[in-house]
Design a protein around this motif. Sequence first.
Motif, PDB file in Angstrom:
ATOM      1  N   GLU A 162       0.853  -1.202   0.000  1.00  0.00           N
ATOM      2  CA  GLU A 162       0.000   0.000   0.000  1.00  0.00           C
ATOM      3  C   GLU A 162       0.884   1.246   0.000  1.00  0.00           C
ATOM      4  O   GLU A 162       1.030   1.927   1.020  1.00  0.00           O
ATOM      5  CB  GLU A 162      -0.926   0.010   1.217  1.00  0.00           C
ATOM      6  CG  GLU A 162      -1.968  -1.091   1.220  1.00  0.00           C
ATOM      7  CD  GLU A 162      -3.033  -0.861   2.286  1.00  0.00           C
ATOM      8  OE1 GLU A 162      -3.397   0.320   2.520  1.00  0.00           O
ATOM      9  OE2 GLU A 162      -3.487  -1.850   2.878  1.00  0.00           O
ATOM     10  N   HIS A 165      -0.388   4.625   1.578  1.00  0.00           N
ATOM     11  CA  HIS A 165      -0.823   4.760   2.968  1.00  0.00           C
ATOM     12  C   HIS A 165       0.058   5.790   3.684  1.00  0.00           C
ATOM     13  O   HIS A 165       1.277   5.747   3.580  1.00  0.00           O
ATOM     14  CB  HIS A 165      -0.728   3.415   3.680  1.00  0.00           C
ATOM     15  CG  HIS A 165      -1.496   3.363   4.965  1.00  0.00           C
ATOM     16  ND1 HIS A 165      -1.091   4.040   6.109  1.00  0.00           N
ATOM     17  CD2 HIS A 165      -2.655   2.730   5.299  1.00  0.00           C
ATOM     18  CE1 HIS A 165      -1.954   3.812   7.069  1.00  0.00           C
ATOM     19  NE2 HIS A 165      -2.915   3.026   6.615  1.00  0.00           N
ATOM     20  N   PRO A 166      -0.556   6.708   4.423  1.00  0.00           N
ATOM     21  CA  PRO A 166       0.248   7.767   5.059  1.00  0.00           C
ATOM     22  C   PRO A 166       1.267   7.248   6.064  1.00  0.00           C
ATOM     23  O   PRO A 166       2.269   7.921   6.337  1.00  0.00           O
ATOM     24  CB  PRO A 166      -0.807   8.643   5.747  1.00  0.00           C
ATOM     25  CG  PRO A 166      -2.038   7.798   5.829  1.00  0.00           C
ATOM     26  CD  PRO A 166      -1.999   6.895   4.653  1.00  0.00           C
ATOM     27  N   ALA A 167       1.068   6.057   6.607  1.00  0.00           N
ATOM     28  CA  ALA A 167       2.019   5.520   7.583  1.00  0.00           C
ATOM     29  C   ALA A 167       3.358   5.168   6.951  1.00  0.00           C
ATOM     30  O   ALA A 167       4.338   4.945   7.671  1.00  0.00           O
ATOM     31  CB  ALA A 167       1.440   4.295   8.280  1.00  0.00           C
ATOM     32  N   SER A 191      -4.031  -3.671   8.562  1.00  0.00           N
ATOM     33  CA  SER A 191      -3.570  -3.229   7.238  1.00  0.00           C
ATOM     34  C   SER A 191      -2.084  -3.565   7.132  1.00  0.00           C
ATOM     35  O   SER A 191      -1.257  -2.983   7.837  1.00  0.00           O
ATOM     36  CB  SER A 191      -3.774  -1.719   7.070  1.00  0.00           C
ATOM     37  OG  SER A 191      -5.144  -1.387   7.090  1.00  0.00           O
ATOM     38  N   LEU A 193       1.063  -3.105   5.189  1.00  0.00           N
ATOM     39  CA  LEU A 193       1.514  -2.112   4.216  1.00  0.00           C
ATOM     40  C   LEU A 193       2.722  -2.583   3.422  1.00  0.00           C
ATOM     41  O   LEU A 193       2.940  -2.134   2.297  1.00  0.00           O
ATOM     42  CB  LEU A 193       1.848  -0.801   4.931  1.00  0.00           C
ATOM     43  CG  LEU A 193       0.788  -0.262   5.901  1.00  0.00           C
ATOM     44  CD1 LEU A 193       1.222   1.086   6.449  1.00  0.00           C
ATOM     45  CD2 LEU A 193      -0.568  -0.167   5.224  1.00  0.00           C
ATOM     46  N   ARG A 211      -3.936   3.861  18.148  1.00  0.00           N
ATOM     47  CA  ARG A 211      -3.420   3.122  17.006  1.00  0.00           C
ATOM     48  C   ARG A 211      -2.172   2.336  17.414  1.00  0.00           C
ATOM     49  O   ARG A 211      -1.410   2.778  18.275  1.00  0.00           O
ATOM     50  CB  ARG A 211      -3.071   4.071  15.856  1.00  0.00           C
ATOM     51  CG  ARG A 211      -4.288   4.757  15.247  1.00  0.00           C
ATOM     52  CD  ARG A 211      -3.901   5.829  14.253  1.00  0.00           C
ATOM     53  NE  ARG A 211      -5.066   6.336  13.529  1.00  0.00           N
ATOM     54  CZ  ARG A 211      -5.022   7.270  12.599  1.00  0.00           C
ATOM     55  NH1 ARG A 211      -3.849   7.828  12.272  1.00  0.00           N
ATOM     56  NH2 ARG A 211      -6.129   7.675  11.982  1.00  0.00           N
ATOM     57  N   TRP A 245       1.479   8.783  11.797  1.00  0.00           N
ATOM     58  CA  TRP A 245       0.177   8.133  11.675  1.00  0.00           C
ATOM     59  C   TRP A 245      -0.286   7.595  13.027  1.00  0.00           C
ATOM     60  O   TRP A 245      -1.457   7.738  13.401  1.00  0.00           O
ATOM     61  CB  TRP A 245       0.244   6.989  10.665  1.00  0.00           C
ATOM     62  CG  TRP A 245      -1.095   6.367  10.394  1.00  0.00           C
ATOM     63  CD1 TRP A 245      -2.040   6.773   9.494  1.00  0.00           C
ATOM     64  CD2 TRP A 245      -1.658   5.218  11.075  1.00  0.00           C
ATOM     65  NE1 TRP A 245      -3.136   5.966   9.568  1.00  0.00           N
ATOM     66  CE2 TRP A 245      -2.939   5.004  10.514  1.00  0.00           C
ATOM     67  CE3 TRP A 245      -1.199   4.375  12.073  1.00  0.00           C
ATOM     68  CZ2 TRP A 245      -3.765   3.956  10.936  1.00  0.00           C
ATOM     69  CZ3 TRP A 245      -2.020   3.344  12.509  1.00  0.00           C
ATOM     70  CH2 TRP A 245      -3.293   3.141  11.941  1.00  0.00           C
TER      71      TRP A 245
END
Length: 248
Positions: A162, A165-167, A191, A193, A211, A245
């Motif tokens: 991904e 994804h901002p992470a 998720s 990534l 999170r 994130w």
Amino acid sequence: MTRVLIAGESWVTQSTHIKGVDSFTTSSYVVGVGPLRRALESRGHQVTHLPAHLVPAEFPSTAAELADYDVVVLSDIGANSVQLAPAVFERATPGTDRLATLRDWVTAGGGLLMIGGYLSFTGFEGKAAYRNTVLHELLPVQLLAEDDRVELPAGARAEVLEPGHPALGGVTGDWPVLLGYNRVRPRPDTSVLATLGGDPLVAVASRGTGRAGVFTSDCSPHWAPEAFCERWDGYRQVFGGLVEWLAG
């Protein structure tokens, strides 16, 4: 600015030198947090490092103490060091389950990142032992019951699943090779990534209003060669993205 507590990433090495019939012992203290600390501080974050030998006595034991931070990073520090404060281990005095306090803090809005190593996840000979703690269910991955280390002496590259994804902090292109990781299994609500060797390398999940995330390889040698942690611009993006994130 994100306030980050990094627990672990230091160690003491003791060597015995044998010369004929004589021997002597030398000791050294090593801090491995440098690349990660520099990466996060370069993005404007405030980093506090709690070395491994201070974790048993000084790791936060209350929600009020954890409130000084936005994200807690556990890196190459076993569950015993967090749970067994000196009063508990040395004087048999009941105390606080600091991993339970950490779990509750995350579900109430905090951020947690576990980074891989010989004393992360299940770890070398199972000695990291997080599978047997309340923190296991908080992590976005399931831990193995046995030694979970996967050594990759020839090196292997991450596969990013991904990239948007901002992470992951906007990192692009191929990642430098990594030399090992802790094998884990994804949970249904996770998720994933990026993977390494077909297993999760970077995974994140929401937990209550907080999170949790994992990076299952290392942030410094030996699993993270200098080409990864010192000479690759993406290192700062990946770990910066993860912390940002997780802080929400």
